[in-house]
Enzyme design. Structure first.
Site, mmCIF file in Angstrom:
data_model
loop_
_atom_site.group_PDB
_atom_site.id
_atom_site.type_symbol
_atom_site.label_atom_id
_atom_site.label_comp_id
_atom_site.label_asym_id
_atom_site.label_seq_id
_atom_site.Cartn_x
_atom_site.Cartn_y
_atom_site.Cartn_z
ATOM 1 N N CYS A 8 0.924 -1.311 0.014
ATOM 2 C CA CYS A 8 0.159 -0.048 -0.056
ATOM 3 C C CYS A 8 0.928 1.420 0.094
ATOM 4 C CB CYS A 8 -0.870 0.289 1.331
ATOM 5 S SG CYS A 8 -0.299 0.142 2.791
ATOM 6 N N ARG A 14 -3.145 -0.475 5.392
ATOM 7 C CA ARG A 14 -3.816 -1.772 4.852
ATOM 8 C C ARG A 14 -2.837 -2.814 4.753
ATOM 9 N NH1 ARG A 14 -5.538 2.118 -0.015
ATOM 10 N NH2 ARG A 14 -3.485 2.903 0.706
ATOM 11 N N ASP A 123 -8.486 4.230 1.642
ATOM 12 C CA ASP A 123 -7.107 4.286 2.580
ATOM 13 C C ASP A 123 -7.827 4.612 4.028
ATOM 14 O OD1 ASP A 123 -4.981 4.749 4.018
ATOM 15 O OD2 ASP A 123 -3.867 5.471 2.255
HETATM 16 P P1 4NP Z 1 -1.648 2.732 4.054
HETATM 17 O O1 4NP Z 1 -2.157 4.338 4.747
HETATM 18 O O2 4NP Z 1 -1.183 3.217 2.692
HETATM 19 O O3 4NP Z 1 -2.928 1.971 4.061
HETATM 20 O O4 4NP Z 1 -0.598 2.523 5.004
HETATM 21 C C1 4NP Z 1 -1.262 5.505 4.640
HETATM 22 C C2 4NP Z 1 -0.528 5.765 5.702
HETATM 23 C C3 4NP Z 1 0.429 6.927 5.844
HETATM 24 C C4 4NP Z 1 0.101 7.649 4.685
HETATM 25 C C5 4NP Z 1 -0.730 7.594 3.596
HETATM 26 C C6 4NP Z 1 -1.458 6.480 3.616
HETATM 27 N N1 4NP Z 1 1.031 8.956 4.496
HETATM 28 O O5 4NP Z 1 0.800 9.722 3.853
HETATM 29 O O6 4NP Z 1 1.861 8.993 5.501
#
Ligand code: 4NP
Length: 152
Positions: A8, A14, A123
């Site tokens: 992800c 996720r 997300d």
């Molecule tokens: P993930 O969620 O892709 O499901 O782990 C996110 C976690 C952090 C960030 C974006 C999405 N971020 O921009 O730091």
């Protein structure tokens, strides 16, 4: 041994959730020795950080074990090390291809493309909805196991 890499954007919400959900499903089916499962990020934003509290809380609620781990980035070399490289949404797929280059052996998938209702997993880092992410990840992981069993 089937090697699966979930991917992800940040590798804190996720993809670790998918890693732990699939590990739990294969354990319950006594298939642990047949799988190697991991997860990683396409961005460097959260590298070295632990699993997001929302993911931990939801997995605890579902009694799914959460390992102590930190976010890591997908590497170009991972392409040869894994059989399936599975993103959560279309933008992940674009970013995965940027890292690995050409998907010459057709290993790159979007998780819910294994289901009868292909779609992105939103997300929860933005939506705050870890319940929905969990339900969709569970649906995708079950469909993935079904596909792997059928192609054996
Ligand atoms: P993930 O969620 O892709 O499901 O782990 C996110 C976690 C952090 C960030 C974006 C999405 N971020 O921009 O730091």
């Amino acid at each position: 041994m089937i090697r699966i890499m979930f991917v992800c954007l940040g590798n804190i919400c996720r993809s670790p959730m998918a890693e732990f959900v699939l590990k739990d499903l294969v354990k319950k089916q006594n298939l642990e020795s047949e799988f190697y499962i991991s997860s990683s990020a396409t961005s460097s934003e959260e590298i070295g950080n632990g699993v997001h509290y929302g993911t931990i809380r939801k997995l605890n609620q579902e009694k799914i074990p959460v390992e102590d781990r930190v976010a890591k980035k997908l590497k170009k070399e991972d392409y040869d090390k894994y059989d399936y490289i599975i993103g959560m949404e279309k933008s992940n797929i674009i970013n995965i291809l940027r890292i690995i280059g050409n998907d010459k052996n057709q290993k790159v998938y979007r998780l819910l493309d294994f289901t009868n209702n292909p779609r992105d997993i939103a997300d929860p880092w933005y939506t705050g909805n870890f319940d929905k992410a969990y339900e969709e990840i569970l649906e995708g992981c079950k469909a993935l196991i079904k596909k792997i069993n059928l192609s054996k």
